[in-house]
Design an enzyme around this catalytic site. Structure first.
Site, PDB file in Angstrom:
ATOM      1  N   SER A 137       0.727  -1.216  -0.038  1.00 55.17           N
ATOM      2  CA  SER A 137      -0.092  -0.140  -0.145  1.00 55.17           C
ATOM      3  C   SER A 137       0.765   1.432   0.135  1.00 55.17           C
ATOM      4  O   SER A 137       1.569   1.380   0.758  1.00 55.17           O
ATOM      5  CB  SER A 137      -1.088   0.137   1.304  1.00 55.17           C
TER       6      SER A 137
HETATM    7  N1  GSH Z   1      -5.796   8.773   2.386  1.00 55.46           N
HETATM    8  C1  GSH Z   1      -5.704   7.578   3.060  1.00 55.46           C
HETATM    9  C2  GSH Z   1      -4.167   7.742   3.371  1.00 55.46           C
HETATM   10  O1  GSH Z   1      -3.215   8.256   3.050  1.00 55.46           O
HETATM   11  O2  GSH Z   1      -3.939   6.920   4.745  1.00 55.46           O
HETATM   12  C3  GSH Z   1      -5.923   6.412   2.297  1.00 55.46           C
HETATM   13  C4  GSH Z   1      -5.979   5.335   2.977  1.00 55.46           C
HETATM   14  C5  GSH Z   1      -6.578   4.017   2.045  1.00 55.46           C
HETATM   15  O3  GSH Z   1      -7.257   4.301   1.309  1.00 55.46           O
HETATM   16  N2  GSH Z   1      -5.979   2.817   2.547  1.00 55.46           N
HETATM   17  C6  GSH Z   1      -6.528   1.798   1.584  1.00 55.46           C
HETATM   18  C7  GSH Z   1      -7.375   0.824   2.524  1.00 55.46           C
HETATM   19  O4  GSH Z   1      -7.398   0.725   3.657  1.00 55.46           O
HETATM   20  C8  GSH Z   1      -5.445   0.752   1.278  1.00 55.46           C
HETATM   21  S1  GSH Z   1      -4.315   1.674   0.128  1.00 55.46           S
HETATM   22  N3  GSH Z   1      -8.726   0.315   2.071  1.00 55.46           N
HETATM   23  C9  GSH Z   1      -9.534  -0.545   2.606  1.00 55.46           C
HETATM   24  C10 GSH Z   1     -10.669   0.038   3.248  1.00 55.46           C
HETATM   25  O5  GSH Z   1     -10.882   1.406   2.731  1.00 55.46           O
HETATM   26  O6  GSH Z   1     -11.662  -0.881   3.469  1.00 55.46           O
END
Ligand code: GSH
Length: 209
Positions: free
Chosen positions: A10
């Site tokens: 990620s």
């Molecule tokens: N803007 C956030 C950051 O920079 O931390 C983005 C976080 C994000 O979207 N993470 C994704 C996630 O956890 C993985 S890269 N997705 C799982 C979900 O939303 O359930």
């Protein structure tokens, strides 16, 4: 101990891993398997109701949003303020670049690539143009600059390189953006923990094949 919930591939998690290295703070790594929906389990929702990684737990503080996390790590554990200067104008520039990274550069990457990768949707040429425009903006910011904000390495470089290396991995041609290409190769050589980013990219790559 500082618990860190993450996945190596990620991009926002890679930014936190590099920033922790740069600050010199140890994280207790806890894998969250997004593919099996581990982030949606009640135990994790208690920590982060928004169910995103990266998420950091330091004592009573539970924190998500990668750029908020890296700013916290410098403010709480940094021996100097160089990665996130206390000077208002300098910090403002770092913040601007970090918001640009989140709201524009990374957002346009996700908008173009993620429907193709995760939903097998066809490529949308309009979204590709938006991505090109975003990288063009970064190229302009970097004109005559070695670093993304000010004249030394900051959190802006760390979060932006997590994104730009994702563009590179996805096959986006950075050679048309000479300032970005030069800054990117400098980051590869100088950002602390860049090897962790490389290892994470290798995991991320699996989604592109
Ligand atoms: N803007 C956030 C950051 O920079 O931390 C983005 C976080 C994000 O979207 N993470 C994704 C996630 O956890 C993985 S890269 N997705 C799982 C979900 O939303 O359930």
């Amino acid at each position: 101990t500082i618990d860190f919930y993450y996945l190596p591939g990620s991009a926002p998690c890679r930014a936190v891993l590099m920033a922790a290295k740069a600050v010199g703070v140890e994280l207790n790594l806890k894998l969250v398997d997004l593919m099996s929906g581990e982030q949606l389990k009640p135990e994790f929702l208690k920590i982060n109701p928004q169910h995103t990684i990266p998420t950091l737990v330091d004592g009573d503080l539970s924190l998500w949003e990668s750029r908020a996390i890296i700013a916290y790590l410098v403010e709480k554990y940094g021996k100097t303020d160089s990665l996130y200067p206390k000077d208002a104008a300098k910090r403002a520039l770092v913040n601007q670049r970090m918001y640009f990274d989140m709201g524009t550069l990374y957002d346009r990457f996700a908008t173009y690539y993620y429907p193709q990768i995760f939903a097998k949707a066809p490529a949308n040429p309009e979204n590709f143009k938006k991505m090109e425009e975003a990288v063009g903006f970064l190229n302009t910011f970097l004109e005559g600059q070695t670093y993304a904000a000010g004249d030394s390495l900051t959190l802006a470089d760390i979060t932006l390189v997590a994104t730009i290396s994702s563009y590179d991995l996805a096959g986006f041609d950075l050679s048309k953006y000479p300032n970005v290409a030069k800054w990117y190769s400098n980051c590869k050589a100088t950002v602390p923990g860049y090897d962790i980013n490389e290892a994470g990219l290798a995991e991320f790559k699996k989604f592109f094949s």
